[in-house]
Write a protein that holds these residues in place. Structure first.
Motif, PDB file in Angstrom:
ATOM      1  N   ASP A  38      44.542  39.200  44.262  1.00  0.00           N
ATOM      2  CA  ASP A  38      43.199  39.612  44.681  1.00  0.00           C
ATOM      3  C   ASP A  38      42.232  39.890  43.543  1.00  0.00           C
ATOM      4  N   ASN A  40      40.460  38.889  39.433  1.00  0.00           N
ATOM      5  CA  ASN A  40      40.022  37.846  38.521  1.00  0.00           C
ATOM      6  C   ASN A  40      41.178  37.310  37.674  1.00  0.00           C
ATOM      7  N   ARG A  43      43.168  34.868  39.787  1.00  0.00           N
ATOM      8  CA  ARG A  43      42.434  33.610  39.989  1.00  0.00           C
ATOM      9  C   ARG A  43      42.408  32.766  38.714  1.00  0.00           C
ATOM     10  N   THR A  44      42.297  33.413  37.569  1.00  0.00           N
ATOM     11  CA  THR A  44      42.265  32.692  36.293  1.00  0.00           C
ATOM     12  C   THR A  44      43.613  32.040  35.992  1.00  0.00           C
ATOM     13  N   PHE A  46      46.024  31.394  38.136  1.00  0.00           N
ATOM     14  CA  PHE A  46      46.216  30.403  39.201  1.00  0.00           C
ATOM     15  C   PHE A  46      45.531  29.092  38.817  1.00  0.00           C
ATOM     16  N   THR A  47      44.288  29.177  38.364  1.00  0.00           N
ATOM     17  CA  THR A  47      43.529  27.983  37.977  1.00  0.00           C
ATOM     18  C   THR A  47      44.172  27.277  36.791  1.00  0.00           C
ATOM     19  N   ALA A  59      48.126  31.141  47.752  1.00  0.00           N
ATOM     20  CA  ALA A  59      48.451  32.094  46.693  1.00  0.00           C
ATOM     21  C   ALA A  59      49.948  32.360  46.674  1.00  0.00           C
TER      22      ALA A  59
END
Length: 168
Positions: A38, A40, A43-44, A46-47, A59
């Motif tokens: 959940d 940043n 997400r970073t 993951f990318t 996720a």
């Protein structure tokens, strides 16, 4: 150890990602964490993994893959220090070293990716004090906050490190 963290810990940790501290609210409740998928930082990372390994369906699919290849994320400090003023934060980072030393002894990672250049000194110190000889590479990448440039640089540097490793 926190059950959430324990459930995501691989039997053998190949790549240990170390961030500064989990996100706590003002009353000390854990409100944000990489493993909540959940924030940043999640997400970073993951990318960066999608850049190297392709898309993930969810996720949870990513977290399962992350664990399956021996990746784990922990923190320098298990206490809230990220909302402290600069002087308190520096003290908190240093106070966290002995706890990280003990965790490193059990983890014995092959690679350590430090997710904030400002904590690299304490992580290097913890690795040295731990006496473990498993770490063959320790790299620090920019923390993905403050600007889109930092986020993009973090993604690019993690992806580059992953491409140059034998993690499977």
């Amino acid at each position: 150890m926190n059950p959430l963290l324990e459930s995501h810990k691989p039997e053998n940790i190949k790549i240990l990602f170390i961030a500064e501290a989990p996100g706590f609210n003002g009353s000390g409740k854990l409100t944000q964490h990489f493993y909540f998928a959940d924030n940043n930082l999640f997400r970073t990372i993951f990318t960066a993994f999608e850049v190297v390994y392709g898309s993930f369906d969810s996720a949870q699919d990513f977290l399962t893959f992350f664990k399956s290849i021996g990746c784990y994320l922990d923190h320098l400090s298990v206490a809230a220090i990220n909302r402290s003023d600069k002087a308190e934060r520096k003290i908190g980072r240093q106070k966290a070293v002995p706890s990280l030393v003990e965790r490193l002894k059990s983890y014995k990672p092959e690679m350590v990716i430090v997710l904030m250049k400002e904590i690299q000194k304490q992580v290097v110190e913890a690795v040295e004090i731990s006496g473990i000889d498993s770490v063959r590479l320790l790299e620090a990448v920019p923390y993905p906050a403050g600007s889109d440039t930092n986020r993009k640089n973090c993604i690019a540097e993690i992806a580059s490190l992953l491409r140059n490793l034998e993690v499977n």
